[in-house]
Design a protein around this motif. Structure first.
Motif, PDB file in Angstrom:
ATOM      1  N   GLY A   6       0.906  -1.066   0.016  1.00  0.00           N
ATOM      2  CA  GLY A   6      -0.068  -0.011   0.046  1.00  0.00           C
ATOM      3  C   GLY A   6       0.939   1.137   0.156  1.00  0.00           C
ATOM      4  N   ILE A   7       1.922   1.363   0.690  1.00  0.00           N
ATOM      5  CA  ILE A   7       2.772   2.545   0.705  1.00  0.00           C
ATOM      6  C   ILE A   7       3.385   2.701  -0.427  1.00  0.00           C
ATOM      7  CG2 ILE A   7       5.078   3.142   1.767  1.00  0.00           C
ATOM      8  CD1 ILE A   7       4.177   2.019   4.159  1.00  0.00           C
ATOM      9  N   ARG A   8       3.711   1.559  -1.244  1.00  0.00           N
ATOM     10  CA  ARG A   8       4.535   1.554  -2.552  1.00  0.00           C
ATOM     11  C   ARG A   8       3.543   2.365  -3.677  1.00  0.00           C
ATOM     12  NH1 ARG A   8       4.469  -1.554  -7.048  1.00  0.00           N
ATOM     13  NH2 ARG A   8       3.098  -2.979  -6.058  1.00  0.00           N
ATOM     14  N   ILE A   9       2.303   1.787  -3.545  1.00  0.00           N
ATOM     15  CA  ILE A   9       1.490   2.330  -4.371  1.00  0.00           C
ATOM     16  C   ILE A   9       0.958   3.761  -4.092  1.00  0.00           C
ATOM     17  CG2 ILE A   9      -1.207   2.070  -5.024  1.00  0.00           C
ATOM     18  CD1 ILE A   9      -0.874  -1.017  -5.205  1.00  0.00           C
ATOM     19  N   LEU A  12       3.801   6.120  -5.466  1.00  0.00           N
ATOM     20  CA  LEU A  12       3.772   5.809  -6.929  1.00  0.00           C
ATOM     21  C   LEU A  12       2.694   6.858  -7.564  1.00  0.00           C
ATOM     22  CD1 LEU A  12       4.834   4.684  -9.214  1.00  0.00           C
ATOM     23  CD2 LEU A  12       3.280   2.749  -9.340  1.00  0.00           C
ATOM     24  N   VAL A  13       1.515   6.519  -6.924  1.00  0.00           N
ATOM     25  CA  VAL A  13       0.415   7.568  -7.668  1.00  0.00           C
ATOM     26  C   VAL A  13       0.721   8.941  -6.998  1.00  0.00           C
ATOM     27  CG1 VAL A  13      -2.071   8.172  -7.213  1.00  0.00           C
ATOM     28  CG2 VAL A  13      -1.305   5.707  -7.280  1.00  0.00           C
ATOM     29  N   THR A  14       1.130   9.351  -5.917  1.00  0.00           N
ATOM     30  CA  THR A  14       1.474  10.641  -5.716  1.00  0.00           C
ATOM     31  C   THR A  14       2.542  11.266  -6.421  1.00  0.00           C
ATOM     32  OG1 THR A  14       0.914  10.126  -3.273  1.00  0.00           O
ATOM     33  CG2 THR A  14       2.308  12.081  -3.641  1.00  0.00           C
ATOM     34  N   VAL A  15       3.718  10.705  -6.571  1.00  0.00           N
ATOM     35  CA  VAL A  15       4.803  11.195  -7.391  1.00  0.00           C
ATOM     36  C   VAL A  15       4.384  11.490  -8.686  1.00  0.00           C
ATOM     37  CG1 VAL A  15       6.959  10.763  -8.133  1.00  0.00           C
ATOM     38  CG2 VAL A  15       6.468  10.288  -5.738  1.00  0.00           C
ATOM     39  N   LEU A  16       3.818  10.248  -9.512  1.00  0.00           N
ATOM     40  CA  LEU A  16       3.500  10.569 -10.848  1.00  0.00           C
ATOM     41  C   LEU A  16       2.425  11.468 -11.085  1.00  0.00           C
ATOM     42  CD1 LEU A  16       3.467   6.693 -12.185  1.00  0.00           C
ATOM     43  CD2 LEU A  16       5.269   8.470 -12.610  1.00  0.00           C
ATOM     44  N   ALA A  17       1.458  11.736 -10.212  1.00  0.00           N
ATOM     45  CA  ALA A  17       0.279  12.613 -10.176  1.00  0.00           C
ATOM     46  C   ALA A  17       0.994  14.002  -9.915  1.00  0.00           C
ATOM     47  CB  ALA A  17      -0.841  12.208  -9.288  1.00  0.00           C
ATOM     48  N   ARG A  82     -10.410  -3.339 -17.823  1.00  0.00           N
ATOM     49  CA  ARG A  82     -10.403  -4.325 -16.800  1.00  0.00           C
ATOM     50  C   ARG A  82      -9.883  -3.801 -15.434  1.00  0.00           C
ATOM     51  NH1 ARG A  82      -6.853  -8.985 -19.146  1.00  0.00           N
ATOM     52  NH2 ARG A  82      -7.155  -9.709 -17.100  1.00  0.00           N
ATOM     53  N   ALA A  83     -10.135  -4.265 -14.356  1.00  0.00           N
ATOM     54  CA  ALA A  83      -9.759  -3.763 -13.047  1.00  0.00           C
ATOM     55  C   ALA A  83      -8.286  -4.206 -12.496  1.00  0.00           C
ATOM     56  CB  ALA A  83     -10.884  -4.028 -12.070  1.00  0.00           C
ATOM     57  N   THR A  84      -7.221  -4.050 -13.477  1.00  0.00           N
ATOM     58  CA  THR A  84      -6.058  -4.503 -13.076  1.00  0.00           C
ATOM     59  C   THR A  84      -5.390  -3.450 -12.279  1.00  0.00           C
ATOM     60  OG1 THR A  84      -4.851  -3.683 -15.292  1.00  0.00           O
ATOM     61  CG2 THR A  84      -5.846  -6.050 -15.096  1.00  0.00           C
ATOM     62  N   ASP A  85      -4.386  -3.739 -11.895  1.00  0.00           N
ATOM     63  CA  ASP A  85      -3.443  -2.817 -10.840  1.00  0.00           C
ATOM     64  C   ASP A  85      -3.191  -1.845 -11.741  1.00  0.00           C
ATOM     65  OD1 ASP A  85      -4.054  -4.126  -8.439  1.00  0.00           O
ATOM     66  OD2 ASP A  85      -2.103  -5.222  -8.299  1.00  0.00           O
ATOM     67  N   GLY A  86      -2.635  -2.275 -13.170  1.00  0.00           N
ATOM     68  CA  GLY A  86      -1.911  -1.303 -13.984  1.00  0.00           C
ATOM     69  C   GLY A  86      -2.962  -0.327 -14.118  1.00  0.00           C
ATOM     70  N   ILE A 167     -12.170   3.078  -5.897  1.00  0.00           N
ATOM     71  CA  ILE A 167     -12.300   2.187  -7.260  1.00  0.00           C
ATOM     72  C   ILE A 167     -11.343   0.826  -7.098  1.00  0.00           C
ATOM     73  CG2 ILE A 167     -12.328   4.519  -8.650  1.00  0.00           C
ATOM     74  CD1 ILE A 167      -9.052   4.132  -9.277  1.00  0.00           C
ATOM     75  N   GLY A 168     -11.268   0.380  -6.063  1.00  0.00           N
ATOM     76  CA  GLY A 168     -10.585  -0.896  -5.769  1.00  0.00           C
ATOM     77  C   GLY A 168      -8.988  -0.834  -5.681  1.00  0.00           C
ATOM     78  N   LEU A 169      -8.328  -0.044  -5.897  1.00  0.00           N
ATOM     79  CA  LEU A 169      -7.028   0.383  -5.957  1.00  0.00           C
ATOM     80  C   LEU A 169      -6.309   0.047  -4.477  1.00  0.00           C
ATOM     81  CD1 LEU A 169      -4.478   0.477  -7.673  1.00  0.00           C
ATOM     82  CD2 LEU A 169      -4.516   2.927  -6.951  1.00  0.00           C
ATOM     83  N   LYS A 170      -5.449  -1.153  -4.360  1.00  0.00           N
ATOM     84  CA  LYS A 170      -5.067  -1.541  -2.895  1.00  0.00           C
ATOM     85  C   LYS A 170      -3.801  -0.488  -2.673  1.00  0.00           C
ATOM     86  CE  LYS A 170      -6.238  -6.121  -3.933  1.00  0.00           C
ATOM     87  NZ  LYS A 170      -6.075  -7.810  -3.996  1.00  0.00           N
ATOM     88  N   ASP A 171      -4.182   0.613  -2.089  1.00  0.00           N
ATOM     89  CA  ASP A 171      -3.217   1.495  -1.614  1.00  0.00           C
ATOM     90  C   ASP A 171      -3.128   1.500   0.067  1.00  0.00           C
ATOM     91  OD1 ASP A 171      -5.757   2.547  -0.937  1.00  0.00           O
ATOM     92  OD2 ASP A 171      -4.676   4.503  -0.587  1.00  0.00           O
ATOM     93  N   LEU A 172      -2.551   2.339   0.723  1.00  0.00           N
ATOM     94  CA  LEU A 172      -2.243   2.022   2.109  1.00  0.00           C
ATOM     95  C   LEU A 172      -3.605   1.908   2.913  1.00  0.00           C
ATOM     96  CD1 LEU A 172      -0.223   1.800   4.385  1.00  0.00           C
ATOM     97  CD2 LEU A 172      -0.258   4.269   4.462  1.00  0.00           C
TER      98      LEU A 172
END
Length: 221
Positions: A6-9, A12-17, A82-86, A167-172
């Motif tokens: 969850g920390i990694r995701i 990742l979302v924070t930096v790229l956004a 599709r509801a994939t992590d990517g 939306i189902g993303l497995k963040d922290l």
């Protein structure tokens, strides 16, 4: 392991956004400041059209909740994905990047407008065109002025990413919800992620503080 992933995701979302938001924000800020600084008679149709589009973008994004924008992005625009992590990560990055860009645009625009007009005239007198003067003279000075505000935007963005659970993303936050659902205990997982978020915010605040001090030292030198 749920927390580690969850920390990694989350990061990742924070930096790229934030990268996407800064790019969008700088472009919008340049267009709006160019429109405001030009005399009315010299504002071409293209500049007026771009400025109008930027105003619509700022009004819509700043006037609607982030969660609603995320839901629209995933369930309407990405309805067939599709509801994939990517796919979920890409959707979250684009949504948060677009949202952050609206706020970064006003922050950067205020920084640009705070720079003395003589700086632009000096750059043009040296033979630089408008774009080069903005790139090498105005923008670097503006970023120094607005760095604290950009730091606050980064911290806000980090905390706002917790809503990607919708939306189902497995963040922290989603990791804590999964632990709570498996153990039927809410205190430990939710207090744990609160402490993790607090630690991340304190780390970012410390790094931003060091950066500001270095910039002030370079100004003194």
């Amino acid at each position: 392991m749920y927390f580690v992933k969850g920390i990694r995701i989350t990061l990742l979302v924070t930096v790229l956004a934030l990268v996407l938001g800064v790019i969008l924000g700088v472009l919008v800020a340049i267009i709006r400041s160019a429109h405001d600084q030009q005399p009315v008679k010299k504002r071409g149709i293209v500049l007026r059209l771009l400025n109008g589009l930027c105003k619509v973008y700022l009004t819509v994004i700043r006037g609607t909740p982030m969660m609603v924008q995320l839901l629209i992005m995933w369930f309407v625009i990405w309805a067939g994905a599709r509801a994939t992590d990517g796919n979920l990560i890409r959707c979250a990055v684009i949504s948060f990047g677009i949202n952050s860009g609206a706020y970064v645009a006003e922050i950067v625009r205020s920084g640009i407008m705070s720079i003395d007009k003589g700086q632009m005239e000096a750059g043009r007198s040296l033979g630089l065109n408008y774009v080069s003067t903005m790139r090498f003279v105005i923008i670097p000075q503006a970023f120094k002025n607005v760095l604290p505000a950009l730091g606050n935007e980064l911290i806000t963005l980090l905390k706002e990413t917790s809503i990607v659970t919708v939306i189902g993303l497995k963040d922290l936050t989603k990791g804590a919800m999964i632990v709570q659902a498996n153990t039927y205990q809410a205190f430990v997982p939710f207090i744990a992620i609160a402490v993790i978020y607090l630690a991340l915010v304190m780390l970012l605040s410390w790094l931003l503080g060091r950066m500001e001090r270095r910039l002030r030292q370079s100004d003194i030198r």
